[in-house]
Design an enzyme around this catalytic site. Structure first.
Site, PDB file in Angstrom:
ATOM      1  CG  HIS A   1      -5.015  -3.450   6.095  1.00 25.39           C
ATOM      2  ND1 HIS A   1      -5.612  -4.678   6.237  1.00 25.39           N
ATOM      3  CD2 HIS A   1      -4.667  -3.351   4.790  1.00 25.39           C
ATOM      4  CE1 HIS A   1      -5.618  -5.302   5.061  1.00 25.39           C
ATOM      5  NE2 HIS A   1      -5.056  -4.513   4.166  1.00 25.39           N
TER       6      HIS A   1
ATOM      7  CD  GLN B   1       1.519  -0.773   2.297  1.00 28.67           C
ATOM      8  OE1 GLN B   1       2.416  -0.389   1.554  1.00 28.67           O
ATOM      9  NE2 GLN B   1       0.609  -1.639   1.907  1.00 28.67           N
TER      10      GLN B   1
HETATM   11  C1  LIG Z   1      -1.381  -5.354   2.948  1.00 28.84           C
HETATM   12  C2  LIG Z   1      -1.560  -4.920   4.340  1.00 28.84           C
HETATM   13  C3  LIG Z   1      -1.989  -5.790   5.332  1.00 28.84           C
HETATM   14  C4  LIG Z   1      -2.375  -7.220   5.029  1.00 28.84           C
HETATM   15  O1  LIG Z   1      -1.315  -7.921   4.482  1.00 28.84           O
HETATM   16  P1  LIG Z   1      -1.587  -9.396   3.921  1.00 28.84           P
HETATM   17  O2  LIG Z   1      -0.335  -9.696   3.157  1.00 28.84           O
HETATM   18  O3  LIG Z   1      -2.802  -9.302   3.048  1.00 28.84           O
HETATM   19  O4  LIG Z   1      -1.793 -10.278   5.087  1.00 28.84           O
HETATM   20  C5  LIG Z   1      -2.104  -5.328   6.612  1.00 28.84           C
HETATM   21  N1  LIG Z   1      -1.808  -4.063   6.913  1.00 28.84           N
HETATM   22  C6  LIG Z   1      -1.379  -3.188   5.997  1.00 28.84           C
HETATM   23  C7  LIG Z   1      -1.028  -1.793   6.412  1.00 28.84           C
HETATM   24  C8  LIG Z   1      -1.251  -3.581   4.676  1.00 28.84           C
HETATM   25  O5  LIG Z   1      -0.846  -2.710   3.763  1.00 28.84           O
END
Ligand SMILES: *Cc1c(COP(=O)(O)O)cnc(C)c1O
Length: 417
Positions: A134, A214
């Protein structure tokens, strides 16, 4: 079209109807149709007991923590620290002081970038990331590399979206300082073999940060069994509110790290000449923390534990298997991410239809999915697509909702036929 039979033996691990009754938002309609909420990888919904905890705090318990001697402040402090204890138990941390409350996964990773990266990463050093990260686990490291003259090494993946472990092993050298890796990919659903990968890193004396955004909502996470050095996740993806997340760090690392932000609560004493920092975890919690959100996250963990993370994982696996089978039979569908080990995330494209159009038309049917690059543009580039449609499941989703998605996709295809 031959329908894929429902996996009956696993369909009953959860009483999903009873669970759904806890979620007021799942009762609502969208465009005069029942909501089919399949965007859980972006944010999940809150059940009534968790909402109630938020309300009870605001109505009865609100005050600032750690400062005053009055009754409300003592209650707020006690409940805030009780939430920290719950988080520690939820991921099996050794001690609550290894739990830092953050705003979310992104802030947790940035905290490690500042606190660990600034202290331990120098010019010429290397950080290993994977091809399926991400943006939250790419951009902070890029920023650090730019500042320090360090560089990123990327673990490649195959066409199924699985990391190539042989290539991973080859990336280590004497300059490697950190591995930062998703536990589960949000764009592909791949569950990485993190235990093995952490082992490999530790053989080279390199610590590992896991992005657990996740994973924590969908499976039992045991940070001691994993032996990861850092683990970051977000409350809003696991039935909690926005604005709260968790960074777990091994105490021995946290002790050595510099604070992320300066301010109140993170200090023991301040003069204009010198400031002495507070002990962990407070050293990393400058300013008034998100008290209500932390306490509510604690309630979300109680709720999830009450259902059982193993049962949740089993139900979601059954949903994934069923949905994958159904989707594979739809003509013109290309599944993006077909790893052996997958969480309940289905990224796909429809031949001749832009994912945004598919998402918009599905929304007209009351079906909420995500369309876009899922904050993982390198993943999109790897698969040669600008975007995908993504349906992502939670434990409160049903087989009937999978059917609704498939019916919706057929409708979308008719519009473009
Ligand atoms: C959603 C997500 C993030 C970011 O999370 P936030 O709540 O927006 O800080 C980072 N990594 C993964 C794999 C995600 O799914």
């Amino acid at each position: 079209m031959t329908p894929v039979p429902m996996p009956k033996q696993t369909a009953a691990v959860l009483d999903v109807d009873k669970i759904r009754a806890d979620f007021p938002i799942l009762m609502r309609q969208v465009h005069d149709l029942p909501l089919v909420y399949l965007d859980n990888a972006a944010s999940s919904q809150m059940p009534q007991p968790v909402i109630d905890r938020w309300v009870r705090y605001q109505q009865n318990e609100h005050a600032n923590v750690h400062r005053a001697v009055h009754a409300l402040s003592e209650i707020a402090t006690r409940e805030y620290e009780a939430a920290r204890d719950k988080v520690a138990r939820f991921i099996n941390a050794r001690e609550p002081r290894e739990i830092i409350f953050t705003r979310g996964t992104t802030e947790g990773i940035n905290l490690v970038m500042h606190g660990f990266g600034r202290a331990f990463i120098q010019q010429g050093d290397e950080i290993i990331l994977s091809a399926l990260e991400h943006h939250s686990n790419i951009v902070p490291w890029q920023m650090l590399c730019e500042e320090k003259g360090a560089r990123l090494r990327i673990i490649p993946m195959n066409d199924a979206g699985e990391l190539l472990l042989d290539e991973y092993e080859k990336l280590f050298n004497t300059h490697t300082r950190l591995v930062a890796l998703a536990h589960v990919s949000n764009a592909l659903g791949t569950v990485n073999p993190v235990r093995e990968m952490i082992h490999a890193a530790h053989r080279h004396g390199v610590p590992v940060l896991l992005d657990g955004a996740q994973a924590a909502p969908h499976m039992a996470v045991d940070v001691q069994a994993l032996d990861c050095d850092f683990y970051a996740f977000s409350g809003h993806k696991m039935c909690g509110p926005t604005g709260i997340g968790v960074l777990y760090g091994k105490a021995e690392w946290l002790e050595k790290m510099q604070p992320y932000q300066g301010g109140g609560d993170m200090i023991l004493s301040v003069t204009f000449e010198k400031t002495t920092y507070n002990a962990i975890p407070y050293k990393f919690e400058a300013g008034t923390p998100p008290i209500a959100a932390a306490i509510t996250l604690g309630a979300a963990m109680d709720y999830l534990s009450g259902i059982g993370m193993d049962a949740i994982a089993q139900h979601e696996r059954a949903l994934l298997r069923y949905a994958t089978g159904q989707l594979r039979q739809v003509k013109g569908v290309r599944l993006i991410g077909t790893a052996q080990e997958k969480a309940a995330v289905l990224s796909f494209t429809l031949e001749g239809i832009h994912p945004h159009d598919a998402g918009t038309l599905l929304d007209m049917e009351g079906i909420a999915i995500r369309a876009g690059h899922h904050c993982a543009q390198p993943v999109m580039q790897r698969f040669g697509v600008p975007a995908t449609a993504r349906a992502s499941f939670a434990f409160y989703n049903t087989f009937a909702e999978v059917d609704a998605l498939i019916a919706g996709i057929h409708k979308v295809q008719k519009v473009f036929a």
